[in-house]
Design an enzyme around this catalytic site. Structure first.
Site, PDB file in Angstrom:
ATOM      1  N   LYS A  41       0.735  -1.169   0.078  1.00  0.00           N
ATOM      2  CA  LYS A  41       0.043   0.091   0.056  1.00  0.00           C
ATOM      3  C   LYS A  41       0.955   1.344   0.173  1.00  0.00           C
ATOM      4  CE  LYS A  41      -3.901   1.839   2.795  1.00  0.00           C
ATOM      5  NZ  LYS A  41      -4.535   1.595   4.038  1.00  0.00           N
ATOM      6  N   SER A  78      -9.642   1.718   3.111  1.00  0.00           N
ATOM      7  CA  SER A  78      -8.777   2.529   2.091  1.00  0.00           C
ATOM      8  C   SER A  78      -7.897   1.514   1.494  1.00  0.00           C
ATOM      9  CB  SER A  78      -8.093   3.299   2.748  1.00  0.00           C
ATOM     10  OG  SER A  78      -7.255   2.931   4.125  1.00  0.00           O
ATOM     11  N   SER A 118      -9.726  -0.775   7.248  1.00  0.00           N
ATOM     12  CA  SER A 118      -9.316  -0.729   6.005  1.00  0.00           C
ATOM     13  C   SER A 118      -8.406  -1.733   5.249  1.00  0.00           C
ATOM     14  CB  SER A 118      -8.215   0.495   5.856  1.00  0.00           C
ATOM     15  OG  SER A 118      -8.854   1.766   5.922  1.00  0.00           O
TER      16      SER A 118
HETATM   17  N1  GLN Z   1     -12.988   3.788   6.900  1.00  0.00           N
HETATM   18  C1  GLN Z   1     -12.310   4.268   8.239  1.00  0.00           C
HETATM   19  C2  GLN Z   1     -11.806   5.643   7.958  1.00  0.00           C
HETATM   20  O1  GLN Z   1     -12.096   6.227   7.127  1.00  0.00           O
HETATM   21  C3  GLN Z   1     -10.921   3.189   8.326  1.00  0.00           C
HETATM   22  C4  GLN Z   1     -10.119   3.933   7.364  1.00  0.00           C
HETATM   23  C5  GLN Z   1      -8.806   2.928   7.781  1.00  0.00           C
HETATM   24  O2  GLN Z   1      -8.834   1.919   8.586  1.00  0.00           O
HETATM   25  N2  GLN Z   1      -7.483   3.336   7.238  1.00  0.00           N
HETATM   26  O3  GLN Z   1     -11.360   6.207   8.846  1.00  0.00           O
END
Ligand code: GLN
Length: 494
Positions: free
Chosen positions: A79, A154, A178
């Site tokens: 990532k 994400s 994410s």
């Molecule tokens: N969807 C969550 C957020 O927007 C989790 C994102 C993540 O785990 N990086 O913060």
């Protein structure tokens, strides 16, 4: 068997046995990226030369009879919020465009030491803030099961790349879901290790009390192999645990008899916004696990309804502190100065131009929650509720070996379907946030396909640092149900 069918462990075994060369596997991965990634947009950077150089070295090592690491010759992508020398790192943001980290993250160094071929960097929501991979400054990622839909987020680039067979495995980060949520929406396996299991040195910090790095793969065995390589104490990350790492692949006995699995009613019968077919699929998985010999009990986690508010206060507060370093001076994008501009103007215009709308929203929210007059009402209160959520989960896990429920309340939605409504997007995290708030490991494994033909996921939550039990259950379930074999059809790409 085509190159894109092999899992991480199959690929490593085939290379070690001399059935295929690492160069052949790497060339096949690059060909598949070339054929498919114009549509998927899963990768922000592909290091073809570096990958082939590593692959040639692994093939030479094998020919010379040198010992091979557990990932020798296997293509893996990172990532793009994880540092690797020789590759740019943007975190999906314009503000870091052109930034080249001068060092490897600990996970990157450990993958290299295990012989992995680092193929490239995957697309993500800007600074990992999002649940759909649409907030990337470099365009949305598309779901390989339906190119009109989001892959989740994400870590959507990592999930789409693995599901489409561009690479057999990838790393993601999970602050509130994410890794697990995009794994569910793309029909693959995603593991968020327990807090402190994996060093975050060299990962772009979002919310430091919640962030963890973990694997996205097609099989549970592959996730075990990757965590074994990247996990364990690191002197460069003082939050990294010294707890010993068990032999994770040895834990995959296929045996779940004697395990007691709790089903929180707030995750199933009483869950709000849960798609009925997702509920039915989780009930089907419960039946499979019962037939395999696990004991299933109902539990209750009444604070579940507070997870979203708690998380979005704590995560944004920590983000507002962590993202202060992107000021146009130390990293990345710097705005052009007009005559008469001072340092504050430079900060404001660099950040104004460099950050996207969702990141700005979160910095504002977090700064507000921490501000003198509101700190006690918001941030402090959220920390207190976090403790209640933690205590309630730990109490349930004293009587159960693991908890289970859905990963995402719904399958993948159309691109653009929720991006205009941040609150609707935040609701997608309802089942994944508690693991981060409590520091517990969480594993997403594929369920049978939804009636729409889209993938959905089962989530398992475990005791602190007990990834081994989650992997054991997930491996037994996926092999019994055949859900480790689901693949999207993507035409006749190589
Ligand atoms: N969807 C969550 C957020 O927007 C989790 C994102 C993540 O785990 N990086 O913060």
């Amino acid at each position: 068997m085509t190159a894109s069918d092999r899992t991480v462990t199959e690929c490593a075994a085939a290379i070690a046995a001399g059935d295929v060369s690492s160069v052949a596997v790497t060339e096949a991965a690059l060909a598949r990226v070339a054929a498919l990634d114009g549509k998927l947009n899963s990768h922000l950077h592909v290091d073809a030369d570096g990958a082939l150089a590593t692959a040639r070295q692994i093939d030479r090592d094998r020919a010379a009879g040198r010992a091979l690491g557990p990932l020798a010759g296997v293509p893996i992508s990172l990532k793009d919020n994880i540092a690797a020398t020789g590759m740019p790192m943007t975190a999906g943001s314009r503000i870091l465009q052109g930034y080249q980290p001068p060092f490897d993250a600990t996970v990157t160094a450990r993958l290299k030491a295990a012989g992995a071929v680092l193929l490239g960097k995957t697309n993500l929501d800007e600074f990992a803030m999002g649940s759909s991979s649409e907030s990337s400054a470099f365009g949305p990622v598309r779901n390989p099961w339906d190119l009109g839909r989001v892959p989740g987020g994400s870590s959507g680039g990592s999930a789409a790349a693995v599901a489409a067979g561009l690479v057999p495995g990838a790393l993601g980060t999970d602050t509130g879901g994410s890794i697990r949520q995009p794994a569910a929406l793309c029909g693959i396996v995603g593991l968020k290790p327990g807090y402190g299991r994996v060093s975050r040195y060299g990962a772009v910090a979002y919310a430091s009390s919640l962030d963890q790095i973990g694997p996205l793969t097609r099989t549970v065995r592959d996730a075990a192999r990757l965590l074994q390589v990247i996990g364990g104490a690191d002197p460069r990350d003082s939050t990294c645990s010294h707890a010993p790492m068990p032999d994770l692949e040895a834990a995959l006995t296929g045996e779940v008899r004697g395990l007691r699995l709790g089903v929180p009613r707030e995750y199933l019968q009483d869950a709000q916004g849960l798609d009925p077919a997702v509920r039915a699929a989780v009930q089907g998985a419960i039946q499979v696990l019962r037939e395999l010999g696990a004991e299933i009990v109902e539990v209750s986690l009444p604070h579940t309804r507070l997870c979203i508010a708690t998380y979005y206060l704590i995560a944004t507060a920590e983000a507002s502190a962590n993202l202060a370093r992107y000021d146009g001076v130390r990293f990345g994008h710097r705005a052009a100065l007009r005559s008469g501009d001072g340092i504050d103007d430079l900060y404001a215009s660099s950040r104004g131009e460099g950050f996207g709308a969702e990141v700005k929203r979160r910095i504002l929210l977090g700064t507000f929650a921490l501000s003198a007059g509101y700190h006690d009402a918001y941030y402090k209160k959220a920390c207190q509720v976090r403790r209640l959520i933690h205590d309630e989960l730990l109490a349930a896990l004293r009587t159960c070996d693991a908890l289970l429920g859905p990963t995402s309340p719904v399958p993948a939605w159309p691109i653009g379907g929720k991006s205009g409504n941040p609150l609707e997007m935040y609701l997608m995290d309802v089942f994944t946030l508690s693991a981060n708030l409590a520091g517990l490991p969480g594993l997403a494994v594929p369920l049978p396909l939804h009636p729409s033909g889209l993938p959905i996921g089962l989530q398992l939550l475990g005791r602190p640092m007990d990834e081994a039990t989650l992997l054991r259950i997930g491996d037994a379930y996926t092999r019994a149900s055949g859900t480790d074999l689901l693949r999207p059809t993507l035409g006749d790409a190589p």
